[in-house]
Design an enzyme around this catalytic site. Structure first.
Site, short mmCIF file in Angstrom:
data_model
loop_
_atom_site.label_atom_id
_atom_site.label_comp_id
_atom_site.label_asym_id
_atom_site.label_seq_id
_atom_site.Cartn_x
_atom_site.Cartn_y
_atom_site.Cartn_z
N GLU A 69 116.52 96.50 17.69
CA GLU A 69 116.21 96.24 16.28
C GLU A 69 116.53 97.48 15.44
O GLU A 69 117.04 97.38 14.32
CB GLU A 69 114.72 95.90 16.10
CG GLU A 69 114.32 94.56 16.69
CD GLU A 69 112.83 94.27 16.53
OE1 GLU A 69 112.17 94.87 15.67
OE2 GLU A 69 112.32 93.44 17.30
N HIS A 118 113.80 89.37 13.17
CA HIS A 118 112.98 88.53 14.04
C HIS A 118 113.35 88.81 15.49
O HIS A 118 114.54 88.86 15.83
CB HIS A 118 113.22 87.05 13.71
CG HIS A 118 112.36 86.14 14.51
ND1 HIS A 118 111.02 85.96 14.25
CD2 HIS A 118 112.64 85.37 15.60
CE1 HIS A 118 110.52 85.12 15.14
NE2 HIS A 118 111.47 84.74 15.96
N MET A 139 103.48 90.92 8.49
CA MET A 139 102.92 89.81 9.26
C MET A 139 102.21 88.79 8.38
O MET A 139 101.03 88.47 8.58
CB MET A 139 101.98 90.35 10.35
CG MET A 139 102.66 91.28 11.34
SD MET A 139 104.13 90.55 12.11
CE MET A 139 103.34 89.47 13.29
N ARG A 140 102.96 88.29 7.42
CA ARG A 140 102.40 87.24 6.58
C ARG A 140 103.46 86.18 6.32
O ARG A 140 104.63 86.51 6.17
CB ARG A 140 101.94 87.81 5.23
CG ARG A 140 100.65 88.58 5.34
CD ARG A 140 100.12 88.95 3.97
NE ARG A 140 99.91 87.82 3.08
CZ ARG A 140 98.85 87.02 3.08
NH1 ARG A 140 97.88 87.21 3.96
NH2 ARG A 140 98.74 86.02 2.21
N ILE A 141 103.00 84.94 6.28
CA ILE A 141 103.91 83.87 5.88
C ILE A 141 103.98 83.90 4.36
O ILE A 141 102.95 84.00 3.68
CB ILE A 141 103.40 82.51 6.40
CG1 ILE A 141 103.52 82.51 7.93
CG2 ILE A 141 104.17 81.36 5.77
CD1 ILE A 141 102.93 81.29 8.61
N LEU A 142 105.19 83.86 3.84
CA LEU A 142 105.36 83.96 2.39
C LEU A 142 105.44 82.57 1.77
O LEU A 142 106.05 81.66 2.35
CB LEU A 142 106.64 84.76 2.09
CG LEU A 142 106.56 86.23 2.52
CD1 LEU A 142 107.95 86.85 2.59
CD2 LEU A 142 105.66 87.01 1.56
N ASN A 149 114.81 89.54 6.78
CA ASN A 149 113.77 89.74 7.80
C ASN A 149 114.45 90.04 9.13
O ASN A 149 115.58 89.63 9.37
CB ASN A 149 112.94 88.46 7.93
CG ASN A 149 111.81 88.60 8.94
OD1 ASN A 149 111.13 89.62 9.00
ND2 ASN A 149 111.62 87.58 9.76
N SER A 189 117.40 89.11 15.62
CA SER A 189 118.27 88.57 14.56
C SER A 189 117.81 89.10 13.21
O SER A 189 116.60 89.19 12.96
CB SER A 189 118.16 87.04 14.49
OG SER A 189 118.34 86.44 15.75
N ASP A 203 111.42 81.57 9.62
CA ASP A 203 112.43 82.08 10.56
C ASP A 203 113.66 81.17 10.67
O ASP A 203 114.31 81.10 11.72
CB ASP A 203 111.82 82.28 11.97
CG ASP A 203 110.68 83.28 11.96
OD1 ASP A 203 110.71 84.22 11.14
OD2 ASP A 203 109.74 83.12 12.78
N ARG A 222 97.01 82.38 -0.75
CA ARG A 222 98.36 82.90 -0.51
C ARG A 222 99.17 82.99 -1.81
O ARG A 222 99.85 83.98 -2.06
CB ARG A 222 99.07 81.97 0.49
CG ARG A 222 100.38 82.53 1.01
CD ARG A 222 100.98 81.66 2.09
NE ARG A 222 100.11 81.45 3.22
CZ ARG A 222 99.88 82.33 4.19
NH1 ARG A 222 100.49 83.49 4.17
NH2 ARG A 222 99.06 82.06 5.18
N SER A 230 108.22 101.02 12.81
CA SER A 230 109.33 101.67 13.50
C SER A 230 110.68 101.22 12.93
O SER A 230 111.63 102.00 12.88
CB SER A 230 109.26 101.43 15.01
OG SER A 230 109.48 100.09 15.32
C1 GRF Z 1 109.30 93.88 15.13
O1 GRF Z 1 109.25 93.44 16.44
C2 GRF Z 1 109.97 92.85 14.29
O2 GRF Z 1 110.93 92.12 14.99
C3 GRF Z 1 108.84 91.94 13.93
O3 GRF Z 1 107.75 92.80 13.74
C4 GRF Z 1 107.92 93.97 14.51
C5 GRF Z 1 107.78 95.16 13.60
O4 GRF Z 1 107.67 96.38 14.27
N1 GRF Z 1 109.20 91.16 12.77
P1 GRF Z 1 107.61 97.75 13.44
O5 GRF Z 1 106.39 97.70 12.54
O6 GRF Z 1 108.88 97.87 12.65
O7 GRF Z 1 107.47 98.82 14.48
#
Ligand code: GRF
Length: 219
Positions: A178, A113, A94-97, A111, A140, A149, A69, A17
């Site tokens: 966001e 957050h 959703m990965r730690i870099l 990023n 943020s 983060d 990784r 999104s």
């Molecule tokens: C968001 O809540 C963002 O803050 C977090 O992951 C989510 C991503 O949502 N890092 P989307 O895939 O952009 O809908």
């Protein structure tokens, strides 16, 4: 930089999104740049379809195909380098870099957050804000550094926490914020207004002492 110059790559894992918000802002002429590639580590990420619909090239790089990784991140960096991005946007990736990856892209890696950093690094931010009894919560956008983060914050958006809020309702409301904050910050970067210098965020040439914060009510 002239309009449409900023080459943006977006990394996703999920619904995308935030990616959609960026695509919409670009289509609306709000950002002087374009998304040159969307890469997901998951083939089922909904954001891939959003990108395709907007005519953006996509790529799936499944992390399960790599032994560790560092090897995955090296492959990811190599794929990104084929499109010479000026900016790499993490949008729900959703990965730690690994440190090596972050260092290679430092200063052009951002990023979003879902908390008012430095509060609540890591996961479950909405539940943690509620648990702590916070009256204000938000999101943020920050430059990414090796520590999770913990990179310098460029800008934030905040909203009041309601007594009736649940982690889910907060997540929904923060997500809406966001979608305003990320395009705004990417716009600033595309306009050359924001940069990271000596580990600090500069806005219009001045080091930020406190990141600007938009609120839910701000038009
Ligand atoms: C968001 O809540 C963002 O803050 C977090 O992951 C989510 C991503 O949502 N890092 P989307 O895939 O952009 O809908």
């Amino acid at each position: 930089m002239t309009r449409a110059d900023l080459r943006i790559a977006v990394l996703i894992s999920g619904s995308g999104s935030n990616l959609q918000a960026l695509l919409d802002a670009i289509a609306g002429g709000e950002i002087a740049g374009r998304i040159v590639r969307v890469i997901s580590n998951r083939a089922e990420a909904g954001g891939l379809e959003r990108a395709r619909r907007a005519g953006v090239e996509t790529e799936v790089l499944p992390h399960g195909d790599y032994p560790d990784r560092e090897t995955y991140d090296a492959a990811l960096a190599a794929r990104l380098n084929t499109v010479s991005p000026d900016l790499v946007v993490l949008a729900g990736f959703m990965r730690i870099l690994s440190d090596g990856f972050v260092e290679a892209f430092q200063g052009r890696l951002v990023n979003i957050h879902p908390s008012l950093l430095p509060a609540y690094r890591g996961l479950h931010t909405h539940a943690r804000a509620l648990q702590a009894g916070d009256r204000e919560h938000g999101c943020s956008v920050h430059y990414v550094i090796p520590a999770l983060d913990a990179g310098p914050v460029i800008a934030q958006a905040s909203l009041p926490v309601h007594e009736t809020d649940t982690p889910e309702s907060l997540e929904t409301r923060v997500r809406t914020l966001e979608h305003r904050l990320y395009p705004l910050v990417v716009r600033w970067i595309a306009d050359g207004r924001v940069a990271m210098r000596a580990g600090r965020v500069c806005l219009d040439g001045e080091p930020l002492s406190r990141p600007p914060c938009i609120t839910a009510g701000t038009p």
